[in-house]
Design a protein around this motif. Sequence first.
Motif, PDB file in Angstrom:
ATOM      1  N   UNK A 120       0.858  -1.183   0.000  1.00  0.00           N
ATOM      2  CA  UNK A 120       0.000   0.000   0.000  1.00  0.00           C
ATOM      3  C   UNK A 120       0.893   1.230   0.000  1.00  0.00           C
ATOM      4  N   UNK A 121       0.304   2.369  -0.415  1.00  0.00           N
ATOM      5  CA  UNK A 121       1.029   3.639  -0.461  1.00  0.00           C
ATOM      6  C   UNK A 121       0.124   4.747   0.039  1.00  0.00           C
ATOM      7  N   UNK A 122       0.746   5.781   0.570  1.00  0.00           N
ATOM      8  CA  UNK A 122       0.039   7.007   0.927  1.00  0.00           C
ATOM      9  C   UNK A 122       0.874   8.165   0.416  1.00  0.00           C
ATOM     10  N   UNK A 123       0.280   9.005  -0.428  1.00  0.00           N
ATOM     11  CA  UNK A 123       1.059  10.106  -1.003  1.00  0.00           C
ATOM     12  C   UNK A 123       0.679  11.470  -0.448  1.00  0.00           C
ATOM     13  N   UNK A 124      -0.125  11.502   0.608  1.00  0.00           N
ATOM     14  CA  UNK A 124      -0.537  12.765   1.195  1.00  0.00           C
ATOM     15  C   UNK A 124      -1.945  13.166   0.816  1.00  0.00           C
ATOM     16  N   UNK A 125      -2.407  12.732  -0.333  1.00  0.00           N
ATOM     17  CA  UNK A 125      -3.761  13.032  -0.790  1.00  0.00           C
ATOM     18  C   UNK A 125      -4.574  11.777  -1.045  1.00  0.00           C
ATOM     19  N   UNK A 126      -3.894  10.676  -1.361  1.00  0.00           N
ATOM     20  CA  UNK A 126      -4.586   9.428  -1.708  1.00  0.00           C
ATOM     21  C   UNK A 126      -3.925   8.254  -0.992  1.00  0.00           C
ATOM     22  N   UNK A 127      -4.751   7.245  -0.691  1.00  0.00           N
ATOM     23  CA  UNK A 127      -4.267   5.982  -0.139  1.00  0.00           C
ATOM     24  C   UNK A 127      -4.502   4.932  -1.215  1.00  0.00           C
TER      25      UNK A 127
END
Length: 52
Positions: free
Chosen positions: A22-29
């Motif tokens: 999983x990733x989190x870019x600050x605006x989306x998961x």
Amino acid sequence: MIKIVFKNGRVDEWSKEEYSDYKYDGKCFIVIKDNQWIGFYNMDSVTSITIK
């Protein structure tokens, strides 16, 4: 397990067998399985994310 709770009350759950990363870019998961995005969540709609 990943549990995502939305502001409208909806809940999405991903078991460990369903995702590999999983990733989190600050605006989306983003939920990933074998280098493909299988879940994409705008954080403006999300109340909480729990990862166990």
